[in-house]
Scaffold this active site. Sequence first.
Site, PDB file in Angstrom:
ATOM      1  N   CYS A  41      -5.796 -41.106 -34.625  1.00  0.00           N
ATOM      2  CA  CYS A  41      -6.893 -42.031 -34.317  1.00  0.00           C
ATOM      3  C   CYS A  41      -6.918 -43.170 -35.337  1.00  0.00           C
ATOM      4  CB  CYS A  41      -8.231 -41.297 -34.334  1.00  0.00           C
ATOM      5  SG  CYS A  41      -9.616 -42.351 -33.822  1.00  0.00           S
ATOM      6  N   ASP A  43      -9.473 -44.422 -36.575  1.00  0.00           N
ATOM      7  CA  ASP A  43     -10.646 -44.223 -37.443  1.00  0.00           C
ATOM      8  C   ASP A  43     -10.279 -44.402 -38.920  1.00  0.00           C
ATOM      9  OD1 ASP A  43     -12.670 -42.782 -39.063  1.00  0.00           O
ATOM     10  OD2 ASP A  43     -13.475 -42.192 -37.109  1.00  0.00           O
ATOM     11  N   ARG A  45     -11.473 -43.288 -41.521  1.00  0.00           N
ATOM     12  CA  ARG A  45     -11.592 -42.101 -42.385  1.00  0.00           C
ATOM     13  C   ARG A  45     -10.419 -41.143 -42.237  1.00  0.00           C
ATOM     14  NH1 ARG A  45     -17.050 -40.333 -39.663  1.00  0.00           N
ATOM     15  NH2 ARG A  45     -15.683 -40.859 -37.914  1.00  0.00           N
ATOM     16  N   HIS A  97      -9.472 -35.793 -34.387  1.00  0.00           N
ATOM     17  CA  HIS A  97     -10.366 -35.443 -35.497  1.00  0.00           C
ATOM     18  C   HIS A  97     -11.766 -35.206 -34.958  1.00  0.00           C
ATOM     19  CE1 HIS A  97     -12.559 -39.379 -35.881  1.00  0.00           C
ATOM     20  NE2 HIS A  97     -11.508 -39.781 -35.199  1.00  0.00           N
ATOM     21  N   CYS A 100     -15.034 -37.797 -33.589  1.00  0.00           N
ATOM     22  CA  CYS A 100     -14.311 -38.994 -33.163  1.00  0.00           C
ATOM     23  C   CYS A 100     -15.229 -39.878 -32.311  1.00  0.00           C
ATOM     24  CB  CYS A 100     -13.068 -38.598 -32.365  1.00  0.00           C
ATOM     25  SG  CYS A 100     -12.101 -40.019 -31.790  1.00  0.00           S
TER      26      CYS A 100
HETATM   27 CO    CO Z   1     -11.476 -41.120 -33.692  1.00  0.00          CO
END
Ligand code: CO
Length: 208
Positions: A41, A43, A45, A97, A100
């Site tokens: 992803c 993302d 993080r 994750h 998400c």
């Molecule tokens: Co995500």
Amino acid sequence: MKIDKIFENNKAWIKEKLNLDGQYFENLSKGQSPEILYIGCADSRVTAEELMGVAPGDVFVHRNIANMVPNTDLSSMSVIEYAVGHLNVNHVVVCGHYYCGGVKAAMASSDLGVLNPWLRNIRDVARLHKAELDAISDEDAKYKRLIELNVQEQCVNVLKTAVVQRAFRDRGLTVHGWVFDIHSGQLIDLNFDFNKSMSQIMEIYHLD
Ligand code: CO
């Protein structure tokens, strides 16, 4: 974070690498032969290399919203074709994750414009596994399970491609489904039953 700080960091990083190995960048420029393709992803993080503790050159990385491998997505399809067919990676990882945002958005009804068709792929996963998801009453548990099922279905999408089927036959390439738990930092192997799935998938998606 200030943008200028990034260039300062870069200078410090070059110094650090060269202190350990004077030929570091010279060697890096010679080429790549990663063992793993990681699809994760976007993302902020869920940093691919840092959470796996790998160095430049170790892993070919593709990231997008909710670690998707849509059948007609030219970007992820090209990444798979190149990594498996040209770089000859032996492992393909799809890593989701928990928590998400992409999966969360797909569970809600908001019209998100151009994101709609992208997130619809996650809704398709929810429809495929409706019975299992409907049986989970706890919303948080349902959210987590959809994240896992989405990883599973994206692994299936990886297995549908001709280049992966060929690499599976010729050199035993393996597809892995993982989830990163943001709460604990732990990387979890979903132990996707690759061989069992392969025969079921091949029944429908087999390519010569
Ligand atoms: Co995500």
